[in-house]
Design an enzyme around this catalytic site. Structure first.
Site, short mmCIF file in Angstrom:
data_model
loop_
_atom_site.label_atom_id
_atom_site.label_comp_id
_atom_site.label_asym_id
_atom_site.label_seq_id
_atom_site.Cartn_x
_atom_site.Cartn_y
_atom_site.Cartn_z
N TYR A 1 0.94 -1.10 -0.04
CA TYR A 1 0.09 -0.10 -0.07
C TYR A 1 0.98 1.13 0.11
O TYR A 1 1.72 1.31 0.86
CB TYR A 1 -0.74 0.11 1.27
CG TYR A 1 -1.85 1.27 1.45
CD1 TYR A 1 -2.87 1.32 0.54
CD2 TYR A 1 -1.69 2.34 2.49
CE1 TYR A 1 -3.74 2.63 0.62
CE2 TYR A 1 -2.41 3.28 2.40
CZ TYR A 1 -3.41 3.44 1.59
OH TYR A 1 -4.25 4.69 1.71
N ASP B 1 9.24 2.62 -0.39
CA ASP B 1 8.46 3.44 0.59
C ASP B 1 8.39 3.13 2.08
O ASP B 1 8.15 1.88 2.41
CB ASP B 1 7.01 3.13 0.23
CG ASP B 1 5.63 3.27 0.91
OD1 ASP B 1 5.96 4.33 2.05
OD2 ASP B 1 4.56 3.36 0.48
N LYS C 1 4.17 8.60 9.04
CA LYS C 1 3.91 7.92 10.36
C LYS C 1 5.09 8.55 11.44
O LYS C 1 4.84 9.66 11.79
CB LYS C 1 4.06 6.72 10.08
CG LYS C 1 2.85 6.28 9.10
CD LYS C 1 2.31 4.80 9.12
CE LYS C 1 1.05 4.85 8.45
NZ LYS C 1 0.92 4.06 7.08
C1 PLP Z 1 0.39 4.56 5.62
C2 PLP Z 1 1.23 4.29 4.40
C3 PLP Z 1 0.94 5.22 3.66
C4 PLP Z 1 0.08 6.21 3.32
O1 PLP Z 1 0.24 7.30 4.46
P1 PLP Z 1 -0.89 8.28 4.68
O2 PLP Z 1 -0.30 8.99 5.70
O3 PLP Z 1 -1.82 7.28 5.46
O4 PLP Z 1 -1.29 9.02 3.55
C5 PLP Z 1 1.95 4.90 2.41
N1 PLP Z 1 2.89 4.02 2.14
C6 PLP Z 1 2.86 3.16 3.23
C7 PLP Z 1 3.90 1.93 3.10
C8 PLP Z 1 1.95 3.23 4.68
O5 PLP Z 1 2.21 2.42 5.42
#
Ligand code: PLP
Length: 429
Positions: free
Chosen positions: A145, A240, A268
Site C-alpha cells: 500500500y 516506501d 508516520k
Molecule cells: C500509511 C502508509 C502510506 C500512506 O500514508 P498516509 O499518511 O496514510 O497517507 C503509504 N505507504 C505506506 C507503506 C504506508 O504504510
C-alpha cells in the site's frame, strides 16, 4: 446497559454524517464485525474510550506512535510550538532541523521535501520519477500500500485489501494501466516486466518490509535484486518507508538491509502523531523539483511548525541509547511467546516480524506474498480480535495489518498479551 453504549451512539451519529462513520476506512471495524470504540484519550501503551473502558493498544495510530500515546516530550514540544503560532506559510527553523535529522539518519537521503502525509510523499516521488526519467510506467507489488493516489490503487494493500476490492472506481483505466502490480518477493516477475517494457518504466516502488498485507519481510536478495534490475534498466528504485522509517532501524529498512534506493518516502513516525510526510533522495533528482527545477509539487501546510516540532521531539527521543535493541527484544519476545502459545493450543499460526512490527497470520504458512497471506483463516482472525478486545487488548482490526510495539509497552504488558491470546485459543478446542 452495554459497556459500549456511548461509543455505539456516537458511531451511529457519525455514520449519518461521515461515509461509513470514519475518516479512513479500516477504522470502521467492518472486517471484524463490530463497531469501533470512540477513543478520547491515550497514555503510554493504553487508550481509553468514551465509555471509560481502557485497552492495551497495539494500533499505535497505525504506526506513528513509537513512543506511545501522549509521550511527554512530544506533548511539550507541540504546546511550545503552538504557542508561537501554528502556521506561517514561510520558511521556519524547525523544517531545516527536521530535514537535517532525516538526511543524517536515512542513507538514501541527500535532500528531502516535507509534505503532510504518506500519500503525498508517494504521489510526489512518483511524479518526480516520471518527470526525471520521462517514462510513464510504474511497477509496484501486490498487497503493498502506498497511499490512495490513483496510480497506487492497483492490487493495493491495507484498507483496499481488507475491503476485498481489487482497485477503485474513479481511477481511470488509462492511469491504472500504467501500473504493473507483481507478486512480492518474485524477482523473476520483475525481470520479465522490465524486459517487456524497455525504456518505459520510470520506477519500481516497494515497501522494503511489507506492512499492509500484514507484515511480510523481503526475502534475502529481493531488495538487492531490485536494485540490480533498476540499475541495468535505468529505472528509479523507490523505497516506501512510511512505516519502516525509524521503525525497523533509525535509518529504516535501507539501513537494516544495506540497500540504497534512489528515492525514499517517509511518514508516520517522522510526524510523531501529527500529519507529516516526506520524500527525498539523490540530489540530482531532488533538485529537479520546483522551484529549483520544473517538476511541480507544493503545500500550504507543508513543514507545519507544530507538526515538525512533534516529529523532531519523537526523533530526538529515539536517539536514546538502546532504543532499537529494546524494541527488537520486545518484538522477539512477543513473537516467540505467541508462537509457542499457539503451538500449545494446536492453533495454526505464522508470526511474521521485523523489529517491533509483527503480524499473526492464522495459517500454517509460510507467508512471503499476498497470495500466501490470503490463505489466513479470516474467521479465526475475527474471533481472535474479538476475544482480545474483551480481554482489554486493542489490535488492528484486520488480518492484513501490523501490530506495533512502542517504547511504552512494558514486559508486563507483553505478558498480559500472551496470557490473553492463550486464553482465547484455549476456547477454540
Ligand atoms: C500509511 C502508509 C502510506 C500512506 O500514508 P498516509 O499518511 O496514510 O497517507 C503509504 N505507504 C505506506 C507503506 C504506508 O504504510
Amino acid at each position: 446497559m452495554s459497556p459500549y453504549e456511548k461509543s455505539a451512539a456516537l458511531f451511529k451519529a457519525a455514520s449519518e454524517l461521515i461515509p461509513g462513520g470514519v475518516n479512513s476506512p479500516v477504522r470502521a471495524w467492518q472486517a471484524v464485525g463490530l463497531t469501533p470504540r470512540m477513543i478520547v484519550r491515550g497514555a503510554g501503551a493504553r487508550v481509553f474510550d468514551v465509555d471509560g473502558n481502557s485497552y492495551l493498544d497495539y494500533v499505535g495510530s497505525w504506526g506513528p506512535l513509537i513512543l506511545g500515546h501522549a509521550a511527554p516530550p512530544v506533548v511539550a514540544a507541540v504546546a511550545a510550538a503552538a504557542a508561537l503560532g501554528t502556521s506561517f506559510g514561510a520558511p521556519t527553523p524547525g523544517e531545516v532541523e527536521l530535514a537535517r535529522v532525516l538526511c543524517a539518519a536515512v542513507p538514501g537521503l541527500d535532500m528531502v521535501r516535507l509534505v503532510n502525509s504518506g500519500t503525498e510523499a508517494t504521489m510526489s516521488a512518483l511524479r518526480l520519477a516520471r518527470g526525471a526519467t520521462g517514462r510513464p510506467r510504474l511497477i509496484k507489488f501486490d498487497g503493498c500500500y502506498h497511499g490512495h493516489a490513483d496510480s497506487f490503487l492497483v492490487a493495493a494493500g491495507s484498507g483496499v485489501l481488507t475491503q476485498a476490492i481489487p482497485g477503485s472506481p474513479g481511477v481511470p483505466p488509462e492511469i491504472a494501466g500504467l501500473t504493473l502490480s507483481l507478486p512480492y518477493n518474485d524477482l523473476e516477475a520483475v525481470g520479465q516486466a522490465a524486459g517487456r517494457y524497455p525504456g518505459e518504466i520510470a520506477a519500481i516502488i516497494v515497501e522494503p518490509v511489507a506492512g499492509n498485507m500484514g507484515v511480510v519481510p523481503a526475502r534475502p536478495g529481493f531488495l538487492e535484486g531490485l536494485r540490480q534490475i533498476c540499475d541495468a534498466a535505468g529505472i528509479l528504485l523507490i523505497f516506501d518507508e512510511v512505516i519502516t522509517g525509524f521503525r525497523v532501524a533509525r535509518g529504516g529498512a535501507q539501513e537494516l538491509y544495506g540497500v540504497k534506493p534512489d528515492l525514499t518516502c517517509l511518514g508516520k513516525i517522522i510526524g510523531g502523531g501529527l500529519p507529516v510526510g516526506a520524500y527525498g533522495g539523490r540530489r540530482d533528482l531532488m533538485t529537479q523539483m520546483a522551484p529549483s527545477g520544473p517538476i511541480y509539487q507544493a503545500g500550504t501546510l507543508s513543514g507545519n511548525p507544530v507538526a515538525v516540532a512533534a516529529g523532531l521531539a519523537t526523533l530526538a527521543a529515539l536517539t536514546e541509547p538502546g532504543t532499537y535493541e529494546d524494541l527488537e527484544e520486545k518484538g522477539a519476545w512477543l513473537a516467540r511467546e505467541l508462537a509457542s502459545a499457539a503451538a500449545r493450543k494446536g492453533v495454526d499460526l505464522t508470526v511474521n516480524r521485523v523489529g517491533s512490527m509483527l503480524t499473526l497470520f492464522f495459517t500454517a504458512g509460510p507467508v512471503n506474498s499476498l497470495e500466501e497471506a490470503k490463505k489466513s483463516n479470516l474467521t479465526r482472525f475475527r474471533q481472535f480480535f474479538q476475544g482480545m478486545l474483551e480481554a482489554g487488548i486493542s489490535l488492528a482490526p484486520s488480518q492484513f495489518e501490523a501490530l506495533f510495539i512502542s517504547r511504552a509497552h512494558t514486559p508486563e504488558d507483553l505478558e498480559q498479551t500472551v496470557i490473553a491470546a492463550e486464553g482465547v485459543w484455549a476456547r477454540w478446542n
